[in-house]
Design a protein around this motif. Structure first.
Motif, PDB file in Angstrom:
ATOM      1  N   LEU A   1      61.455  50.566  74.649  1.00 25.72           N
ATOM      2  CA  LEU A   1      61.323  51.954  75.041  1.00 25.72           C
ATOM      3  C   LEU A   1      61.616  52.154  76.532  1.00 25.72           C
ATOM      4  N   LEU A   2      61.048  51.293  77.372  1.00 20.37           N
ATOM      5  CA  LEU A   2      61.220  51.462  78.813  1.00 20.37           C
ATOM      6  C   LEU A   2      62.665  51.181  79.230  1.00 20.37           C
ATOM      7  N   GLU A   3      63.282  50.214  78.565  1.00 21.13           N
ATOM      8  CA  GLU A   3      64.706  49.966  78.852  1.00 21.13           C
ATOM      9  C   GLU A   3      65.541  51.177  78.445  1.00 21.13           C
ATOM     10  N   PHE A   4      65.218  51.727  77.297  1.00 19.08           N
ATOM     11  CA  PHE A   4      65.968  52.889  76.828  1.00 19.08           C
ATOM     12  C   PHE A   4      65.820  54.063  77.790  1.00 19.08           C
TER      13      PHE A   4
ATOM     14  N   VAL B   1      61.924  52.642  87.643  1.00 20.54           N
ATOM     15  CA  VAL B   1      61.105  51.691  88.393  1.00 20.54           C
ATOM     16  C   VAL B   1      61.237  50.304  87.772  1.00 20.54           C
ATOM     17  N   ARG B   2      60.833  49.321  88.538  1.00 25.45           N
ATOM     18  CA  ARG B   2      60.829  47.964  87.995  1.00 25.45           C
ATOM     19  C   ARG B   2      59.497  47.728  87.278  1.00 25.45           C
TER      20      ARG B   2
ATOM     21  N   ASP C   1      56.959  47.661  90.316  1.00 23.43           N
ATOM     22  CA  ASP C   1      56.305  48.935  90.567  1.00 23.43           C
ATOM     23  C   ASP C   1      55.185  49.143  89.554  1.00 23.43           C
ATOM     24  N   ARG C   2      55.405  48.548  88.385  1.00 29.06           N
ATOM     25  CA  ARG C   2      54.450  48.743  87.293  1.00 29.06           C
ATOM     26  C   ARG C   2      54.379  47.424  86.537  1.00 29.06           C
ATOM     27  N   ILE C   3      53.174  46.950  86.305  1.00 27.31           N
ATOM     28  CA  ILE C   3      52.993  45.733  85.508  1.00 27.31           C
ATOM     29  C   ILE C   3      52.162  46.069  84.287  1.00 27.31           C
ATOM     30  N   LEU C   4      52.659  45.677  83.128  1.00 26.01           N
ATOM     31  CA  LEU C   4      51.916  45.902  81.894  1.00 26.01           C
ATOM     32  C   LEU C   4      51.435  44.564  81.344  1.00 26.01           C
ATOM     33  N   TYR C   5      50.127  44.436  81.183  1.00 25.56           N
ATOM     34  CA  TYR C   5      49.551  43.238  80.585  1.00 25.56           C
ATOM     35  C   TYR C   5      49.193  43.562  79.141  1.00 25.56           C
ATOM     36  N   VAL C   6      50.017  43.079  78.232  1.00 26.96           N
ATOM     37  CA  VAL C   6      49.758  43.367  76.824  1.00 26.96           C
ATOM     38  C   VAL C   6      48.883  42.253  76.262  1.00 26.96           C
ATOM     39  N   VAL C   7      47.603  42.442  76.419  1.00 29.38           N
ATOM     40  CA  VAL C   7      46.623  41.412  76.075  1.00 29.38           C
ATOM     41  C   VAL C   7      45.450  42.104  75.375  1.00 29.38           C
ATOM     42  N   GLY C   8      44.797  41.386  74.485  1.00 34.62           N
ATOM     43  CA  GLY C   8      43.695  41.963  73.705  1.00 34.62           C
ATOM     44  C   GLY C   8      42.578  42.560  74.543  1.00 34.62           C
ATOM     45  N   LEU C   9      41.897  43.516  73.952  1.00 31.67           N
ATOM     46  CA  LEU C   9      40.842  44.260  74.638  1.00 31.67           C
ATOM     47  C   LEU C   9      39.668  43.405  75.144  1.00 31.67           C
ATOM     48  N   PRO C  10      39.335  42.304  74.481  1.00 28.35           N
ATOM     49  CA  PRO C  10      38.227  41.516  74.999  1.00 28.35           C
ATOM     50  C   PRO C  10      38.423  41.073  76.454  1.00 28.35           C
ATOM     51  N   GLN C  11      39.644  41.033  76.908  1.00 29.94           N
ATOM     52  CA  GLN C  11      39.881  40.576  78.283  1.00 29.94           C
ATOM     53  C   GLN C  11      39.931  41.718  79.291  1.00 29.94           C
TER      54      GLN C  11
ATOM     55  N   ASP D   1      63.999  49.433  84.913  1.00 28.73           N
ATOM     56  CA  ASP D   1      64.425  48.056  85.128  1.00 28.73           C
ATOM     57  C   ASP D   1      63.298  47.158  84.624  1.00 28.73           C
ATOM     58  N   VAL D   2      63.479  46.634  83.415  1.00 32.74           N
ATOM     59  CA  VAL D   2      62.385  45.940  82.749  1.00 32.74           C
ATOM     60  C   VAL D   2      62.532  44.424  82.868  1.00 32.74           C
ATOM     61  N   VAL D   3      61.463  43.790  83.266  1.00 35.77           N
ATOM     62  CA  VAL D   3      61.430  42.330  83.312  1.00 35.77           C
ATOM     63  C   VAL D   3      60.429  41.841  82.272  1.00 35.77           C
ATOM     64  N   ARG D   4      60.917  41.030  81.345  1.00 36.74           N
ATOM     65  CA  ARG D   4      60.028  40.502  80.301  1.00 36.74           C
ATOM     66  C   ARG D   4      59.428  39.189  80.770  1.00 36.74           C
TER      67      ARG D   4
END
Length: 598
Positions: free
Chosen positions: A166-169, A134-135, A353-363, A173-176
């Motif tokens: 990890l996801l690329e491996f 997935v993208r 298809d999947r979005i990851l928000y790597v942001v601190g827990l306070p948000q 299809d990873v978009v940074r």
RNA sequence: GCGCUUGUGGCUCAAUUGGAUAGAGCAUCUGAUUACGGAUCAGAAGGUUGGGGGUUCGAGUCCCUCCAAGCGCGCCA
């Protein structure tokens, strides 16, 4: 704008992965089949054997306990009947009933031989490429222009980088995306300060990393000098109005900052490039249309002069609906508007298809609200998902948020420099033979690696205590311990080659208990990697790698490699090779460098 | 006040998502060095999982309740 359609999966399956099977999963499947047959004989119906790995044997089947309850018979008796009916001699060397009625299985060495030999012969260590690429868009790091990167950015950068690797491996299809803070009110004063200092001076100052000084100076002038403050406010208006000269100055700040950020990423060995910068400002021209779309969908409401969306399920301290303020009362856009534009862009235009928000827990609440709005307006497709990959804070040894002695936030690069410094001192002390260049490489790999391992080896959502002494200790649960295990393996290879022989990666034959335990660990690798690629619980991979290194050193103590003869020697060399490759691959997925010598 | 997160040996962390006698590492103590790097290994000791109740064959894990800490809760990001 409308979602859906037209997106083609880009992740392409490696032809070599066809038929590649996760060794541990394969083994579990075989064992489950046999057990299920035996359970069915006893129960007269299909029963889940509840098979899992065990501390007491290689595997344990817990299915006899619930079955005994249903049959009204003693659990141990039921377990014994199952064992009686079980035909599994070709796979297991030991089958026992234990405790209240668990069935313990010990896998036979010969069964492990085949799995491990296959793993050794596979360029991906028997890890299958995902069947459903997935993208995935990973939003991480996100420093602010003209501001120093601090510990808050450390976790986002490390976790995001590991996710990307990890996801690329796994074949996705990873978009940074590096969502840098490049817009907003502070830019008025920053630009005015830039003009005061002189453009080239300022750019130089920033790109070498003296961002704190620059920002603080601007801020101080803003507080003390009324005419400067007024100029700053007017400059914001010019900036937002698209004044060309102002935009050039603004761009200068961004370019200088980006050069600085890239130098930090390079030092951290983080895979972020200029192409990955997608700052807040890049969504400016989409904000009006977001408002229009919300309006058209009937989701927008005026409240206290501000334009708000009230996502379902959120209330404030008075129990009233909690707003996401899209447009403030003077007509300006805030981060809620930008985040809505961003998520729309990612789902609807970039086809995420999947979005990851790597942001601190306070948000967390903020993102839950943004996701809820995106759902209500229909930007999600049936299969898409957005996840807030939240993380806890980094604490000082006093158990409070990490701060410098002066009470300021700690510069990220200062932490890294100190870790690398300490690693260099330790490396030259432990191994005086290293020349300066190699000591430098070791110091970087160990110092940076130690901070990454410390960060990624605890549960993501928890706070952790930052402690140089502990993370850089060369024994215990640390990066250096893992790197050392790998260096020892390579030392064996060097000696072997010096003796004129080569590792042929041939058949592996397990006989010793230490080999057995190591083999079990090795075959788990694919399962662990797969699990973590879904859960993003990197600490599980970190702990796995520690257990693997630990199993290796036990093997190393008990099973001489180069002193052994013939097939045993060849087999053990192969085991060393697979172990080294697994350690290297696993650490690489966490962003940690390995060394052949240290 | 409401919400989120957290609470596990002296310290730092795990616990296969409901499975056995709660596992590791550090520190402490005892052993091991004429075998490939001792930056190591083997072993010992250390726990009523914040308290109480409940659910069931079985609870650190699920439910209820109380306690403690951190964070969030309208125009900053």
């Amino acid at each position: 704008m409308r979602c859906g359609g037209g997106f083609v999966l880009i992740g392409k399956a490696d032809p070599k992965s066809v038929g590649r099977l996760d060794p541990m999963a394969t083994l579990l499947e075989l064992l489950t089949e046999r057990l299920a047959a035996a359970f069915a004989t006893v129960a007269g119906e299909a029963v889940d054997p509840v098979l899992r790995e065990s501390q007491h044997a290689d595997f344990q089947a817990d299915g006899a306990l619930p079955l005994a309850h249903r049959l009204g018979r003693p659990p141990r008796e039921v377990a014994a009947s199952v064992v009686e009916a079980l035909e599994i001699d070709d796979l297991c060397s030991g089958v026992d009933v234990s405790g209240p009625g668990f069935i313990n299985l010990t896998v036979s060495d010969s069964a492990l031989d085949g799995l491990l030999t296959t793993m050794a012969g596979d360029d991906r260590l028997a890890i299958p490429v995902t069947e459903q690429p997935v993208r995935v868009i990973v939003d991480y790091s996100a420093p602010n222009v003209a501001k120093e990167m601090h510990v808050g950015h450390l976790r986002s950068t490390y976790i995001g980088d590991a996710a990307v690797r990890l996801l690329e491996f796994m074949g996705h299809d990873v978009v940074r995306e590096n969502h840098i803070g490049d817009w907003g009110r502070p830019f008025g004063m920053l630009i005015e300060h830039l003009l005061d200092v002189g453009e080239s001076e300022a750019a130089a100052e920033i790109s070498i990393g003296d961002l704190d000084g620059f920002y603080k100076a601007a801020n101080a002038k803003f507080d003390e000098d009324d005419s400067f403050a007024e100029r700053s406010r007017q400059r914001v208006v010019l900036l937002q109005g698209g004044d060309e000269q102002t935009l050039v100055l603004w761009r200068t700040l961004i370019d200088a900052s980006q050069r600085y950020f890239l130098s930090v990423y390079d030092r951290l060995n983080v895979r972020l490039t200029p192409d990955d910068f997608a700052g807040e400002s890049s969504y400016n021209d989409q904000l009006d249309s977001v408002v229009d779309e919300l309006e058209a969908a009937g989701l927008l409401r005026e409240s206290d002069g501000a334009m708000c969306v009230f996502p379902e399920g959120f209330t404030n301290r008075d129990g009233d609906p909690l707003p996401l303020i899209v447009r403030n009362r003077v007509g300006g856009y805030g981060y809620a508007a930008t985040d809505l534009a961003t998520i729309r862009d990612r789902f609807c235009k970039l086809g995420a298809d999947r979005i990851l928000y790597v942001v601190g827990l306070p948000q967390q609440q903020h993102f839950e609200m943004v996701f809820q709005v995106a759902k209500e307006i229909g930007w999600y497709t049936a299969d898409s998902e957005a996840t807030h990959v939240g993380f806890g804070s980094i604490l000082g040894d006093d158990g409070k948020m990490l701060r410098s002695r002066a009470g300021k936030s700690v510069k990220l690069i200062d932490l890294i420099d100190e870790a690398v410094d300490r690693a260099r001192r330790a490396a030259t002390e432990k191994n005086p033979d290293l020349d300066e260049a190699e000591a430098g490489l070791v110091a970087t790999a160990v110092g940076v690696g130690a901070t990454k391992f410390a960060d990624l080896s605890t549960e993501r959502t928890k706070d952790y205590v930052f402690d140089f002494d502990r993370m850089l200790a060369f024994d215990g649960h640390t990066a250096p311990y893992l790197q050392y295990a790998n260096a020892r393996i390579h030392s064996i290879f060097r000696k072997n080659e010096a003796g004129g022989s080569v590792v042929d990666d041939g058949a592996i034959v397990i006989s010793e208990p230490a080999e057995h335990k190591l083999a079990i660990r090795l075959t788990e690798f694919a399962t662990v990697v797969d699990e973590v690629s879904q859960s993003l619980d990197f600490h599980r991979l970190a702990h796995y790698l520690f257990d693997l290194a630990s199993a290796f050193t036990t093997f190393y103590e008990h099973c001489p490699v180069l002193k052994a003869d013939g097939d045993v020697r060849a087999s053990r060399l192969s085991i060393c090779r697979v172990t080294s490759r697994t350690l290297s691959q696993g650490l690489d997925l966490l962003g940690i460098d390995v060394l052949e010598r240290m």
